[in-house]
Design an enzyme around this catalytic site. Sequence first.
Site, mmCIF file in Angstrom:
data_model
loop_
_atom_site.group_PDB
_atom_site.id
_atom_site.type_symbol
_atom_site.label_atom_id
_atom_site.label_comp_id
_atom_site.label_asym_id
_atom_site.label_seq_id
_atom_site.Cartn_x
_atom_site.Cartn_y
_atom_site.Cartn_z
ATOM 1 N N GLU A 269 1.331 2.460 -15.829
ATOM 2 C CA GLU A 269 0.780 3.085 -16.371
ATOM 3 C C GLU A 269 1.633 3.190 -17.126
ATOM 4 O O GLU A 269 1.472 3.659 -18.696
ATOM 5 C CB GLU A 269 1.036 4.708 -15.339
ATOM 6 C CG GLU A 269 0.651 5.529 -15.078
ATOM 7 C CD GLU A 269 0.562 6.473 -14.129
ATOM 8 O OE1 GLU A 269 -0.732 7.068 -12.798
ATOM 9 O OE2 GLU A 269 2.225 7.276 -13.880
ATOM 10 N N HIS A 290 -3.108 -17.895 1.355
ATOM 11 C CA HIS A 290 -4.241 -17.295 2.671
ATOM 12 C C HIS A 290 -5.175 -16.625 2.197
ATOM 13 O O HIS A 290 -5.952 -16.711 2.505
ATOM 14 C CB HIS A 290 -4.301 -17.187 4.385
ATOM 15 C CG HIS A 290 -2.703 -18.170 4.363
ATOM 16 N ND1 HIS A 290 -3.307 -19.576 4.625
ATOM 17 C CD2 HIS A 290 -1.442 -18.880 4.261
ATOM 18 C CE1 HIS A 290 -2.095 -20.125 5.399
ATOM 19 N NE2 HIS A 290 -1.003 -19.802 4.826
ATOM 20 N N LYS A 404 -9.586 13.295 -13.831
ATOM 21 C CA LYS A 404 -9.583 14.354 -13.653
ATOM 22 C C LYS A 404 -10.425 15.285 -13.816
ATOM 23 O O LYS A 404 -11.387 16.358 -13.491
ATOM 24 C CB LYS A 404 -7.920 14.928 -14.254
ATOM 25 C CG LYS A 404 -6.869 14.092 -13.195
ATOM 26 C CD LYS A 404 -5.827 14.867 -12.987
ATOM 27 C CE LYS A 404 -4.438 13.908 -12.749
ATOM 28 N NZ LYS A 404 -2.879 14.638 -13.013
#
Length: 418
Positions: A269, A290, A404
């Site tokens: 961010e 793995h 948003k």
Amino acid sequence: MIDFKYTGGIINEEEYQHKIDEARTYVAKAEQDSFGGWVNLPVDYDKEEFDRIKRAAEKINSDSDYLVCIGIGGSYLGHKAVIEALGGERKRTKILYAGNCLSVRSMKKVLDELGDADFSINVISKSGTTTEPAVAFRIFKQKLIEKYGEEEAAKRIYATTDANKGALHDEAVAKGYESFVVPDNIGGRYSVLTGVGLLAIASAGIDIDALMDGAAEERASLISDGGKAAEYAAMRNLLLEKDYNIEILANFEPQFMYLNEWWKQLFGESEGKDHKGIFPASVVDSTDLHSMGQYIQQGRRNLFETFVEVREDCPGITVPTLEEDLDGLKYLEGRELDYINKTANAATREAHTAGGVPVLEIVMPTIDERSLGALIYFFEMSCALSGFTLGVNPFDQPGVEAYKTRMFELLGKPGYEK
Ligand code: PA5
């Protein structure tokens, strides 16, 4: 301690020194920034509120089996990281998390676990209007009121929010919730050592004085010229300039999974803007060797790894001795599991280096409150210096608004009609 011995040949000493010198100049810039409140926080915090947090944590432990922490992003990742890194709750109260997504299945799981147990809520939102925590708060507040009635419910709600404004602030004042402050000058992802993180951490029985002391000690070693944080910031930027644009935070401790998540938010961010930045990824080894190990060893050569290592031994479990050797493990009989884990770590660093992955190491002496406080501060300072060196503002997050706005349009929120 941070070590760059596995980056030889990619970065030359002169350019490294030059970049460190640049990164060092940004300590003052971070401190003076209107969002630089975290820089001096470990030595300059509200002691009255700090004591109130401890008292609230005691009350929560006396009357609650669960504390439901409602928040998203910077409002929950830091305290979850600290509590999990230290091995989880040490007292009666268990911490549950809600409001960090909109999944019905996830919400039902938390509600199921809560059942009819005694609980309190810590709702954490700087803006007080973020949809995910706001919706979750309604749901858990309703449950709290049904169980205890309005008056007692209000005594079990702790609101961490803006000191003066916002929907949550206004509700807290109107209903008389005990409140803690998200300081104006500290952004969400830098806020774990404020009321945002400390109430949950203290409620888990963790020593928040020691956490702050560790951060203060680290601050003392970085504040004059950035110290090792400037070196890390410089190294990251130089690697990026050479097209190493993915950084993987790696450790061999599953308890650090949320430390990884917090770190990814902090750096992602802070730096991912203006079409710039290093993409922050993470692995917990040897598990992820793995799954992701193949790519790291032999995939596209545009990634580097930063290992967070714990120096202290963790004895207590050894490989059992048996008469027969059907599993071929005789050569490890009597060996500490921790020795095998540390050896896997050393082997991974060497293999990845040989495979062309620059490797950085951050060494923690032990896993305790002090060293975690120090590590948090180290990463915060490194992130700020690295962001400024990259040429971005490491304290804003304008891109988070895009989803948003579109979601509000689709949901029909007043004021967002097309
Ligand atoms: O780091 C940040 O600023 C964000 O992750 C915010 O913490 C997150 O979006 C939650 O915002 P708020 O605390 O206003 O609900």
